[in-house]
Design an enzyme around this catalytic site. Structure first.
Site, PDB file in Angstrom:
ATOM      1  N   GLY A 214       1.021  -1.277   0.037  1.00 51.24           N
ATOM      2  CA  GLY A 214       0.062   0.083  -0.055  1.00 51.24           C
ATOM      3  C   GLY A 214       0.832   1.236   0.003  1.00 51.24           C
ATOM      4  N   ASN A 215       0.331   2.341   0.305  1.00 45.16           N
ATOM      5  CA  ASN A 215       1.076   3.690   0.478  1.00 45.16           C
ATOM      6  C   ASN A 215       0.386   4.404   1.538  1.00 45.16           C
ATOM      7  OD1 ASN A 215      -0.899   5.618  -1.152  1.00 45.16           O
ATOM      8  ND2 ASN A 215      -0.766   4.075  -2.588  1.00 45.16           N
ATOM      9  N   ARG A 216       1.036   5.740   1.587  1.00 38.11           N
ATOM     10  CA  ARG A 216       0.425   6.623   2.618  1.00 38.11           C
ATOM     11  C   ARG A 216      -0.495   7.375   2.583  1.00 38.11           C
ATOM     12  NH1 ARG A 216       4.863   5.557   6.519  1.00 38.11           N
ATOM     13  NH2 ARG A 216       6.701   4.890   5.503  1.00 38.11           N
ATOM     14  N   SER A 217      -1.351   7.431   1.502  1.00 37.67           N
ATOM     15  CA  SER A 217      -2.242   8.353   1.187  1.00 37.67           C
ATOM     16  C   SER A 217      -3.164   8.298   2.264  1.00 37.67           C
ATOM     17  CB  SER A 217      -2.943   8.176  -0.266  1.00 37.67           C
ATOM     18  OG  SER A 217      -4.040   8.846  -0.513  1.00 37.67           O
ATOM     19  N   ALA A 281      -4.251   7.584  -4.752  1.00 35.47           N
ATOM     20  CA  ALA A 281      -2.935   7.175  -5.108  1.00 35.47           C
ATOM     21  C   ALA A 281      -2.757   5.562  -5.502  1.00 35.47           C
ATOM     22  CB  ALA A 281      -2.026   7.343  -3.833  1.00 35.47           C
TER      23      ALA A 281
END
Ligand code: CTP
Length: 406
Positions: A214-217, A281
């Protein structure tokens, strides 16, 4: 000037951040507003009425009953006159005590009495020590105020006057100014009857049933856009990846987890929408063979494991290829050569606008309340906007989208 002719009531309560209101008053006046400052008794210990009165060019009101009988008879109904005069009231800093008074309808000082008589929108910018802010009573009062439609500007995190670290800091005057500007344009109805589709947040690409890439959005930019477009009259569908945010009032929300699920949802909604804004994102790659069971440490031979990934569909690009009348807005997150890459994206994905941001800049990026963006339009226009709240950025984007729909 963004606030020309606007009447602003600025209520100042007694916290150390009250000193910042001198700059705030100056900024409001520079933006064209008329400002009437009202202070609690405690506030006058942190900044003087003379300072704020000089900067606002109006006598500051501190007392419900000014000394001297003659004055008292003309002044005691001032709260009614001012309440009718105002286009908006902002309480900044709003201390725990003043928030509690407002939440429970107290009228034991001029500021609180004025709040009770208001007919215009009320906005508050809480500022206090971290433990007072996190206290259940304060949080409950803020919930009550939000439920009543009071606009609440989240305090910033950082080192506080007490030396403690955490949320509680009053945002900088410039941030507050842009937030108030955003609130003042809320009454626009330039998206009435239009359908707006917004994507937000990250996507989670499963590795096994409990792990993902995943990512930090945080989703904040997309949720701000959904809220702003709804207030401007649009029928908004928000397709959200996994985030921890409440659905803005009036917004239809569809939750998805993976990029493929998001692509499927956008495909379904796209033909009937007028505007697509892709703030999500979206993960560019996902594991090719997500495991059906949790991967055991011992199942991996040796010290390394390899995760094979494949490219996800580019949702925005395929929308660009299919677009008929739709207005398309993309986001570009770049850490170098931003304008160049953003221009390429604009052309390659057939976009009408691209919003460029650099997450390494102060006050920008994932999880922050503010953003620093440059908006590039297909017709070549480029606007670099100053640091402003994500809600104000949302308004700026919609200001540019709305004329394209006519
Ligand atoms: N986007 C998308 N589908 C993807 C990836 C991105 O729709 N699989 C959208 C994003 O929502 C965003 C824009 O495309 O609006 C970002 O473009 P992208 O080319 O992915 O740029 P970045 O990921 O920012 O950067 P890079 O070019 O380095 O991949």
């Amino acid at each position: 000037m963004s606030l020309t002719g606007k009447h602003i009531l600025l209520g100042v309560s007694g916290g150390i951040a009250a000193y910042k209101t001198a700059f705030l008053v100056r900024d409001f006046v520079k933006a064209g507003a008329e400002v009437q400052v009202v202070m609690t008794d405690a506030a006058t210990h942190f900044v003087t009425p003379l300072t704020l009165g000089t900067l606002s060019r109006r006598e500051v009101i501190t007392d419900m009953f000014p000394r001297g009988a003659a004055e008292a008879t003309t002044h005691w109904t001032a709260h009614i006159d001012l309440a009718l005069w105002a286009d908006i009231m902002l309480v900044a800093p709003a201390t725990a005590n003043t928030l509690a008074k407002i939440a429970y309808g107290f009228a034991d000082n001029f500021l609180a009495t004025l709040v009770l008589a208001l007919r215009c929108p009320l906005a508050v910018a809480p500022s206090m020590d971290v433990d007072m802010y996190r206290n259940a009573a304060t949080q409950h009062n803020l919930t009550l105020l939000r439920e009543r439609g009071v606009h609440v500007l989240e305090p910033e995190s950082g080192e506080l006057a007490s030396g403690l670290v955490g949320p509680g800091r009053l945002p900088e005057p410039e941030t507050i100014l842009h937030w108030v500007e955003g609130l003042m344009v809320e009454t626009r109805t330039d998206l009435l009857g239009k359908k707006v589709l917004v994507t937000a947040g990250p996507t989670h690409e499963p590795i096994d049933p409990v792990r993902y890439v995943g990512n930090r959005s945080s989703g904040k930019m997309g949720f701000a856009l959904a809220a702003a477009a709804t207030r401007r009259g649009a029928e908004v569908t928000l397709i959200s990846g996994p985030v921890h945010l409440p659905t803005p009032p009036g917004v239809r929300r569809r939750d998805v987890a993976t990029a493929r699920e998001m692509a499927g949802a956008v495909d379904e909604e796209f033909p009937s929408t007028d505007v697509l804004i892709m703030t999500a994102a979206v993960a560019d790659f996902s594991p090719v063979h997500p495991a059906g069971d949790k991967i055991k440490r011992d199942a991996v031979v040796g010290d390394r494991m390899t995760l094979e990934m494949e490219k996800n569909p580019d949702i925005l690009r395929s929308a660009g290829e299919r677009k008929a009348r739709q207005v398309l807005v993309g986001f570009a997150l770049e850490t170098s050569n931003g304008l160049h890459h953003a221009r390429q994206k604009l052309a390659a994905k057939h976009l009408d606008a691209v919003v460029l941001n650099d997450p390494t800049e102060d006050g920008a990026g994932f999880g922050t309340e503010t953003n620093v963006v440059t908006i590039l339009m297909a017709d070549g226009r480029i606007d670099r906007l100053p640091q402003m709240s994500k809600l104000a950025v949302a308004e700026e984007i919609l200001n540019r989208v709305a004329p394209l729909l006519r």
